[in-house]
Design an enzyme around this catalytic site. Structure first.
Site, short mmCIF file in Angstrom:
data_model
loop_
_atom_site.label_atom_id
_atom_site.label_comp_id
_atom_site.label_asym_id
_atom_site.label_seq_id
_atom_site.Cartn_x
_atom_site.Cartn_y
_atom_site.Cartn_z
N LYS A 160 0.83 -1.20 0.00
CA LYS A 160 0.00 0.00 0.00
C LYS A 160 0.86 1.25 0.00
O LYS A 160 0.55 2.24 -0.69
CB LYS A 160 -0.94 -0.01 1.21
CG LYS A 160 -2.08 -1.02 1.09
CD LYS A 160 -2.82 -1.22 2.40
CE LYS A 160 -3.88 -2.29 2.25
NZ LYS A 160 -4.53 -2.65 3.53
N ASP A 162 -11.35 2.99 4.05
CA ASP A 162 -11.74 1.59 3.95
C ASP A 162 -13.26 1.45 3.95
O ASP A 162 -13.78 0.36 3.69
CB ASP A 162 -11.15 0.79 5.11
CG ASP A 162 -10.14 -0.24 4.65
OD1 ASP A 162 -9.98 -0.41 3.42
OD2 ASP A 162 -9.51 -0.89 5.50
N GLN A 219 -4.92 -1.37 9.64
CA GLN A 219 -4.74 -2.69 9.05
C GLN A 219 -5.31 -3.78 9.95
O GLN A 219 -4.97 -3.85 11.13
CB GLN A 219 -3.25 -2.94 8.79
CG GLN A 219 -2.95 -4.26 8.11
CD GLN A 219 -3.51 -4.33 6.70
OE1 GLN A 219 -3.37 -3.40 5.91
NE2 GLN A 219 -4.14 -5.45 6.37
#
Length: 297
Positions: free
Chosen positions: A54, A121, A98
């Site tokens: 990422k 997200d 994460q």
């Protein structure tokens, strides 16, 4: 019939190129460079790889990559305090925590501390509610990427029968909402669904997201259907003989029996190389969107 293979790598590259162009324009016209902050707690090997990838993709798109790597024993209160600091940092446009987090940390409690306007997200309760209500939201990356892949072979989904196999909050439920927004008739199937094979056979669009290797067989698929395989499962590679080099090794497969499905479907995503590359591409897309929206652009 042999299905068209939907190339997720190519589509993801197109999305990333568009994001890079948008970032360059934002910097040129407004002097702004979007920033994506990623919080990693612990040393899970897969998570470390994801975070590294990422970061590379973020920098390649011309954005700032801000990484916070915390020890596994970091307390929940400390993680939440960091998220709150990032909420107040004007140079941070997107925040990603994460997953999975260590067992002593309540992931939902941490996620819902993220400013919904920085929730790239799309996992906060606020963004989930906005999506269901049809309001402007930051949408989870994997479902969003799945829709973009479908559109490469079916631009107008209006009236199509869509079946989503799986009801997770990460993929199944948001994907069902996105398909409804495209005016599909949507059925969500799951482990308690009776006659699931027949339900799947009615689908013009079949999206598999249950995390069970090759559960969807060729005879579950309507001839000509679009099949989006969201599963990523690691299984043992088949042995070719007693001295085979494949012995003890693993391979990645989806939730769909690819070879059998390819002979029936009209279009299908492979695993790997289908939905997977779209997730990071859509994360970058969401970060650019968040940067623009936060400034009324």
């Amino acid at each position: 019939m042999s299905a068209k293979i939907i190339d997720g790598k190519a589509v993801a590259k197109s999305v990333r190129d568009d994001v890079a162009a948008g970032v360059a324009a934002l910097e040129k016209d407004h002097g702004l460079v979007p920033g994506l902050a990623v919080v990693l707690v612990g040393e899970d090997p897969a998570s470390q790889v994801y975070v590294r990838n990422k970061g590379i993709a973020t920098r390649e798109a011309g954005m700032r990559s801000i990484e916070h790597k915390l020890r596994a024993e970091t307390s929940q209160d400390e993680v939440i305090a960091l998220v709150r600091r990032l909420n107040g940092d004007d140079e941070v446009d997107g925040i990603l925590v994460q997953l999975p987090l260590p067992d002593h940390i309540d992931a939902n409690a941490v996620i819902n501390e993220i400013d919904p306007d920085k929730d790239v997200d799309g996992l906060t309760e606020v963004n989930a509610g906005r999506l269901v209500l049809g309001k402007e939201a930051l949408v989870p990356c994997t479902p969003q990427g799945s829709i973009l892949l479908i559109k490469t072979v079916m631009e107008d989904m209006s009236g199509a029968n869509a079946v989503v196999l799986g009801r997770s909050i990460l993929v199944g439920k948001p994907l069902a909402s996105l398909l409804l927004a495209e005016h599909c008739t949507v059925t969500t199937a799951h482990s308690r669904t009776r006659g699931v094979e027949e339900v799947c056979r009615q689908a013009d669009i079949l999206c598999a997201a249950v995390g069970r290797p090759e559960i969807v067989k060729g005879d579950w698929i309507k001839p000509g259907a679009v099949v989006i395989d969201i599963g990523i499962n690691r299984v043992e590679a088949p042995e070719q003989g007693p001295n085979s080099e494949a012995k003890g090794k693993t391979r990645l497969v989806g939730d769909v029996d690819f070879d059998a499905a390819r002979a029936v479907a009209g279009a299908i995503t492979p695993v790997p190389g289908g939905v997977g590359p779209m997730t990071i591409a859509c994360l970058l897309k969401n970060t650019l969107t968040a940067a623009r929206r936060r400034r009324g652009l």
